[in-house]
Scaffold this motif. Structure first.
Motif, PDB file in Angstrom:
ATOM      1  N   VAL A 162       0.865  -1.168   0.000  1.00 20.95           N
ATOM      2  CA  VAL A 162       0.000   0.000   0.000  1.00 20.95           C
ATOM      3  C   VAL A 162       0.908   1.227   0.000  1.00 20.95           C
ATOM      4  CG1 VAL A 162      -1.798   1.255   1.235  1.00 20.95           C
ATOM      5  CG2 VAL A 162      -1.798  -1.242   1.243  1.00 20.95           C
ATOM      6  N   THR A 163       0.744   2.044  -1.007  1.00 20.33           N
ATOM      7  CA  THR A 163       1.580   3.232  -1.141  1.00 20.33           C
ATOM      8  C   THR A 163       0.734   4.483  -0.973  1.00 20.33           C
ATOM      9  OG1 THR A 163       1.256   3.269  -3.543  1.00 20.33           O
ATOM     10  CG2 THR A 163       3.153   2.024  -2.707  1.00 20.33           C
ATOM     11  N   ALA A 164       1.392   5.614  -0.844  1.00 18.43           N
ATOM     12  CA  ALA A 164       0.709   6.893  -0.636  1.00 18.43           C
ATOM     13  C   ALA A 164      -0.176   7.281  -1.815  1.00 18.43           C
ATOM     14  CB  ALA A 164       1.728   7.992  -0.367  1.00 18.43           C
ATOM     15  N   ASP A 165       0.130   6.790  -3.003  1.00 16.89           N
ATOM     16  CA  ASP A 165      -0.639   7.175  -4.192  1.00 16.89           C
ATOM     17  C   ASP A 165      -1.743   6.170  -4.550  1.00 16.89           C
ATOM     18  OD1 ASP A 165       1.105   5.172  -4.928  1.00 16.89           O
ATOM     19  OD2 ASP A 165       1.528   6.023  -6.899  1.00 16.89           O
ATOM     20  N   ASP A 211      -5.274   4.484  -5.056  1.00 22.33           N
ATOM     21  CA  ASP A 211      -6.573   4.959  -5.497  1.00 22.33           C
ATOM     22  C   ASP A 211      -7.563   4.901  -4.322  1.00 22.33           C
ATOM     23  OD1 ASP A 211      -9.368   3.716  -6.626  1.00 22.33           O
ATOM     24  OD2 ASP A 211      -8.570   5.270  -7.966  1.00 22.33           O
ATOM     25  N   GLU A 212      -8.425   5.931  -4.191  1.00 21.74           N
ATOM     26  CA  GLU A 212      -9.368   5.999  -3.070  1.00 21.74           C
ATOM     27  C   GLU A 212     -10.319   4.808  -3.048  1.00 21.74           C
ATOM     28  OE1 GLU A 212     -12.851   8.911  -1.264  1.00 21.74           O
ATOM     29  OE2 GLU A 212     -11.435   9.734  -2.721  1.00 21.74           O
ATOM     30  N   LYS A 213     -10.794   4.398  -4.209  1.00 22.66           N
ATOM     31  CA  LYS A 213     -11.700   3.248  -4.293  1.00 22.66           C
ATOM     32  C   LYS A 213     -10.981   1.976  -3.830  1.00 22.66           C
ATOM     33  CE  LYS A 213     -14.635   0.757  -7.508  1.00 22.66           C
ATOM     34  NZ  LYS A 213     -15.064   0.605  -8.892  1.00 22.66           N
ATOM     35  N   GLU A 214      -9.737   1.816  -4.217  1.00 19.71           N
ATOM     36  CA  GLU A 214      -8.956   0.654  -3.805  1.00 19.71           C
ATOM     37  C   GLU A 214      -8.716   0.667  -2.295  1.00 19.71           C
ATOM     38  OE1 GLU A 214      -4.896  -1.664  -5.250  1.00 19.71           O
ATOM     39  OE2 GLU A 214      -5.376   0.304  -6.084  1.00 19.71           O
ATOM     40  N   MET A 215      -8.444   1.847  -1.741  1.00 22.13           N
ATOM     41  CA  MET A 215      -8.237   1.971  -0.299  1.00 22.13           C
ATOM     42  C   MET A 215      -9.516   1.653   0.469  1.00 22.13           C
ATOM     43  SD  MET A 215      -6.086   2.274   1.899  1.00 22.13           S
ATOM     44  CE  MET A 215      -5.390   2.985   3.325  1.00 22.13           C
ATOM     45  N   ASP A 216     -10.666   2.102  -0.041  1.00 22.43           N
ATOM     46  CA  ASP A 216     -11.948   1.781   0.587  1.00 22.43           C
ATOM     47  C   ASP A 216     -12.169   0.268   0.609  1.00 22.43           C
ATOM     48  OD1 ASP A 216     -12.520   4.437   1.053  1.00 22.43           O
ATOM     49  OD2 ASP A 216     -13.879   4.644  -0.666  1.00 22.43           O
ATOM     50  N   GLN A 217     -11.793  -0.409  -0.479  1.00 20.18           N
ATOM     51  CA  GLN A 217     -11.941  -1.865  -0.536  1.00 20.18           C
ATOM     52  C   GLN A 217     -11.019  -2.541   0.476  1.00 20.18           C
ATOM     53  OE1 GLN A 217     -14.257  -3.686  -2.399  1.00 20.18           O
ATOM     54  NE2 GLN A 217     -13.546  -5.228  -0.942  1.00 20.18           N
ATOM     55  N   ILE A 218      -9.803  -2.050   0.602  1.00 18.95           N
ATOM     56  CA  ILE A 218      -8.853  -2.604   1.576  1.00 18.95           C
ATOM     57  C   ILE A 218      -9.400  -2.433   2.991  1.00 18.95           C
ATOM     58  CG2 ILE A 218      -6.573  -2.244   2.621  1.00 18.95           C
ATOM     59  CD1 ILE A 218      -5.549  -1.630  -0.233  1.00 18.95           C
ATOM     60  N   LEU A 219      -9.955  -1.261   3.301  1.00 20.25           N
ATOM     61  CA  LEU A 219     -10.530  -1.016   4.623  1.00 20.25           C
ATOM     62  C   LEU A 219     -11.742  -1.903   4.892  1.00 20.25           C
ATOM     63  CD1 LEU A 219     -10.175   2.858   4.864  1.00 20.25           C
ATOM     64  CD2 LEU A 219      -8.927   1.141   6.170  1.00 20.25           C
ATOM     65  N   SER A 220     -12.564  -2.099   3.873  1.00 21.71           N
ATOM     66  CA  SER A 220     -13.724  -2.971   4.002  1.00 21.71           C
ATOM     67  C   SER A 220     -13.280  -4.407   4.276  1.00 21.71           C
ATOM     68  CB  SER A 220     -14.562  -2.910   2.726  1.00 21.71           C
ATOM     69  OG  SER A 220     -15.638  -3.818   2.800  1.00 21.71           O
ATOM     70  N   ASN A 221     -12.275  -4.867   3.561  1.00 23.28           N
ATOM     71  CA  ASN A 221     -11.740  -6.215   3.769  1.00 23.28           C
ATOM     72  C   ASN A 221     -11.126  -6.349   5.159  1.00 23.28           C
ATOM     73  OD1 ASN A 221     -12.488  -6.847   1.158  1.00 23.28           O
ATOM     74  ND2 ASN A 221     -10.441  -6.628   0.324  1.00 23.28           N
ATOM     75  N   ALA A 222     -10.442  -5.309   5.611  1.00 21.04           N
ATOM     76  CA  ALA A 222      -9.823  -5.331   6.938  1.00 21.04           C
ATOM     77  C   ALA A 222     -10.891  -5.416   8.030  1.00 21.04           C
ATOM     78  CB  ALA A 222      -8.944  -4.100   7.138  1.00 21.04           C
ATOM     79  N   THR A 223     -11.988  -4.719   7.840  1.00 20.10           N
ATOM     80  CA  THR A 223     -13.093  -4.768   8.807  1.00 20.10           C
ATOM     81  C   THR A 223     -13.680  -6.167   8.878  1.00 20.10           C
ATOM     82  OG1 THR A 223     -13.610  -2.440   8.465  1.00 20.10           O
ATOM     83  CG2 THR A 223     -15.364  -3.820   9.383  1.00 20.10           C
ATOM     84  N   ALA A 224     -13.919  -6.773   7.718  1.00 17.28           N
ATOM     85  CA  ALA A 224     -14.461  -8.136   7.686  1.00 17.28           C
ATOM     86  C   ALA A 224     -13.496  -9.118   8.348  1.00 17.28           C
ATOM     87  CB  ALA A 224     -14.747  -8.554   6.245  1.00 17.28           C
TER      88      ALA A 224
END
Length: 111
Positions: A6-9, A11-24
């Motif tokens: 995961v880098t600073a650049d 994509d917001e949609k990709e980051m939202d998916q990562i956060l959703s997966n982390a929550t699950a």
């Protein structure tokens, strides 16, 4: 499979998916973070069991087993099936079975 970087650049949609997966994933880990629930999942990994069978296997009272099954149902890890007066439980999908197999491999297999 290597972990993604995961880098600073990102994509917001990709980051939202990562956060959703982390929550699950965190919810799954919290659900199995109790030894009673973990033991129930271990027993269910080998196949469907009735509440009475689980009580016997766990040497636990019906109220305690039902409470843990309720939490596992809430998290979507087990599903009930009624046959007459008997309720049977099984795992909902292979993700929890895979986690249980990994836990077994890491903690139990080489004893």
């Amino acid at each position: 499979m290597p972990l993604p970087q995961v880098t600073a650049d990102i994509d917001e949609k990709e980051m939202d998916q990562i956060l959703s997966n982390a929550t699950a994933a965190a919810n799954l880990l919290k659900a199995i973070g109790h030894e009673g629930r973990l033991m129930i999942l271990c027993h269910l990994a080998s196949g469907e069991k009735s509440v009475t069978e689980l009580e016997s296997l766990l040497s636990a009272r019906q109220a305690a087993v039902s409470q843990q099954l309720s939490r596992l149902r809430l998290e979507g890890l087990v599903e009930p099936r009624r046959e007459g007066k008997t309720i049977y439980y099984s795992l909902t999908d292979d993700r929890s079975r895979a986690i249980i197999e990994l836990v077994y491999e890491l903690f139990c297999q080489n004893e």
